[in-house]
Scaffold this active site. Structure first.
Site, mmCIF file in Angstrom:
data_model
loop_
_atom_site.group_PDB
_atom_site.id
_atom_site.type_symbol
_atom_site.label_atom_id
_atom_site.label_comp_id
_atom_site.label_asym_id
_atom_site.label_seq_id
_atom_site.Cartn_x
_atom_site.Cartn_y
_atom_site.Cartn_z
ATOM 1 N N GLU A 80 0.834 -1.203 0.000
ATOM 2 C CA GLU A 80 0.000 0.000 0.000
ATOM 3 C C GLU A 80 0.869 1.253 0.000
ATOM 4 O O GLU A 80 0.631 2.206 0.757
ATOM 5 C CB GLU A 80 -0.969 -0.022 1.185
ATOM 6 C CG GLU A 80 -1.913 -1.223 1.169
ATOM 7 C CD GLU A 80 -3.010 -1.137 2.236
ATOM 8 O OE1 GLU A 80 -2.899 -0.307 3.165
ATOM 9 O OE2 GLU A 80 -3.995 -1.895 2.125
ATOM 10 N N GLU A 93 -5.293 -9.113 0.286
ATOM 11 C CA GLU A 93 -5.810 -9.100 1.652
ATOM 12 C C GLU A 93 -7.322 -8.923 1.621
ATOM 13 O O GLU A 93 -7.837 -8.056 0.914
ATOM 14 C CB GLU A 93 -5.209 -7.951 2.478
ATOM 15 C CG GLU A 93 -3.723 -8.067 2.751
ATOM 16 C CD GLU A 93 -3.187 -6.878 3.555
ATOM 17 O OE1 GLU A 93 -4.012 -6.160 4.179
ATOM 18 O OE2 GLU A 93 -1.965 -6.658 3.550
#
Length: 517
Positions: free
Chosen positions: A135, A282
């Site tokens: 991220e 995820e």
């Protein structure tokens, strides 16, 4: 000669069923159906912020016991990679964010990282992908200018080692970089990141890689202030009038997960990238939260992850790309009690540090992955909604060539009620599964059966494999094999006609010989 023919038939019939069509029986053709596409997989993420972190060998033992074949590491821990050697488990290793700047600025640093963390372990350890950072655009924006360079340098090191075909390189993104995600057809990436996203997507496309995306319907639900229904976030069935409809495409969305994935597809298409697949690195749901997180509960976590697994493994894809698999890694294997932040941050795991499940997943219809049962109490059940004729064929085969004792299903016996093909087929396929010592591949029956940890026993009907009372009775120690499992040279089939359960000897040895020989 007759005995030899019977033996040959038994061996060949192990791979097929008989198909009932009203009162007429047809043979299903031999052999498995070939799939021309790659099946989706479910993996897990391995976080290590535990006060009592299991050893690498304990982690691997849990992965193997749960039939988990894909794992993502947040680093490239040497001990963990050594423990994973020779297991066949597919491993994603990661370049941590704190190493990203160095690698993104130096080809030599990237080559050293590959030498130390990849080349030193393959092929014994089955490393299949590298996640460069995590991220980065949202969590470490100052490193964004070197992100694509880091990907290219890592890939170049793989090319130099002739590993680029077997190991893909990508970087996980938060779904927060997608703006206006509903309706999905209007979604686009935050345009301030175009100088990074465009070359990044070009790199992924040129290397036959994929976009890594973290998808958390829990947070979308929490931040929607009641706009997103809980059922919509949890994959629970919605009536058609409650489904979300994209007015531009008229596509119907029954869950948040698909809507976010399709938003990413549309965002890529606006940048003229239309063929990049997505892997969800995820996704999950917390099982416990503080007073401000009332929907972080065991039941909701169980519901979300069970439905997610089922949804992914069904290979249904998304409304925009039906049939295009979206493999997904569940966040995460263990509860991490040392993670900072709210109570929920510590409670995303499927297991506690001691290997005990936080909850037992409801996996009927999802396959054998993540059986989530440390007591080995697993059962085979017929899938709800499966084709009735295929269920009947499974029942007939198990009670015939499968040599299962189906006498408890006869009228007046403990498992006769409820008298329908689904429950009777469930008993029969489970009895076969238990008889075969739960061997891999013995709970499929042409796709109409699956493994579950939920004991299907009911009332006085105790299923084989159950620890319940009378289990020895059902396991066959007190009952002789059904007279319909005859050695007379004929197959005995249980079948339904008008809802009644009967047995009949219907096909002789010579007919079988003509069909199979």
């Amino acid at each position: 000669m007759i005995r030899e023919v019977i033996s040959l038939l038994d061996r060949r019939l192990e791979d097929c069923f008989l198909h009932c069509d009203d009162s007429k029986l047809e043979f299903l053709r031999l052999g498995l159906l070939n799939d021309d596409h790659e099946d989706a997989f479910i993996g897990v993420n391995l976080g290590t912020d535990l006060s009592d972190m299991p050893s690498p060998t304990q982690v691997v033992a849990l992965l193997k016991a749960q039939n988990i074949r894909h794992i993502r590491l947040y680093d490239a821990d040497r001990a963990m990679l050594l423990a994973l050697a020779n297991t066949g488990i597919q491993v994603t290793v990661s370049v941590p964010n704190d190493q990203l700047l160095g690698i993104g600025q130096s080809n030599a640093t990237a080559a050293n990282w590959i030498a130390r963390n990849v080349i030193a372990h393959v092929p014994a350890t089955n490393i299949t992908s590298i996640a460069v950072g995590s991220e980065v655009l949202s969590a470490l924006p100052n490193a964004a200018p070197v992100l694509v360079s880091a990907l290219k340098f890592i890939h170049s090191a793989l090319v130099a080692s002739n590993l680029d075909r077997q190991i893909k390189v990508s970087t996980p993104h938060s779904s927060a970089i997608i703006l206006d995600s509903f309706p999905p057809s209007q979604a686009f990436f935050n345009r301030s990141w175009d100088p990074v996203m465009v070359p990044l997507l070009k790199f992924l496309q040129s290397t036959d890689s994929y976009l890594m995306l973290n998808v958390y319907p829990y947070y979308d639900y929490m931040q929607s202030n009641g706009v997103i229904p809980l059922d919509y976030a949890l994959f629970r069935p919605l009536p058609p009038n409650k489904e979300a409809v994209d007015a531009n495409t008229l596509l119907h969305y029954t869950n948040v997960f698909d809507a976010i994935v399709d938003a990413a597809y549309f965002a890529m298409s606006y940048l003229n990238f239309t063929k990049l697949p997505i892997v969800v690195t995820e996704s999950g749901w917390p099982s416990k939260g503080d007073s401000s997180e009332p929907d972080a509960t065991l039941d909701n976590a169980n519901t979300y992850n069970s439905n997610l697994i089922r949804h992914v493994l069904n290979n249904t894809g998304t409304p925009k790309h039906p049939g295009i698999v979206v493999s997904t890694y569940i966040y995460e294997l263990y509860n991490e009690d040392l993670r900072p932040g709210s109570v929920s941050e510590k409670n995303w795991g499927l297991f506690n540090a001691n290997g005990v499940p936080v909850y037992t997943l409801h996996l009927t219809g999802a396959g054998t992955v993540l059986a989530n049962d440390t007591t080995n109490q697993t059962f085979c059940v017929a899938k709800e909604g499966a084709d009735q004729k295929m269920l009947q064929a499974a029942l007939d085969w198990a009670c015939g060539p499968g040599k299962v004792d189906c006498s408890p299903l006869l009228q007046g016996q403990p498992c006769y009620e409820p008298d329908n093909v689904l429950t009777h087929a469930t008993y029969a396929v489970n009895a076969y599964f238990q008889r075969m010592a739960k061997s891999p591949g013995t709970c499929d029956f042409k796709g109409v059966a699956t493994v579950t940890t939920t004991d299907p026993s009911h009332g006085t009907c105790i299923f084989p494999g159950s620890g319940g009372r009378n289990s020895s009775f059902i396991n066959g120690t007190s009952l002789a094999p059904s007279s319909n499992s005859t050695t007379s040279g004929c197959l005995s089939l249980f079948f339904y006609s008008g809802g009644s359960f009967t047995s009949s000897v219907i096909i002789g040895l010579l007919v079988l010989s003509a069909v199979f020989l």
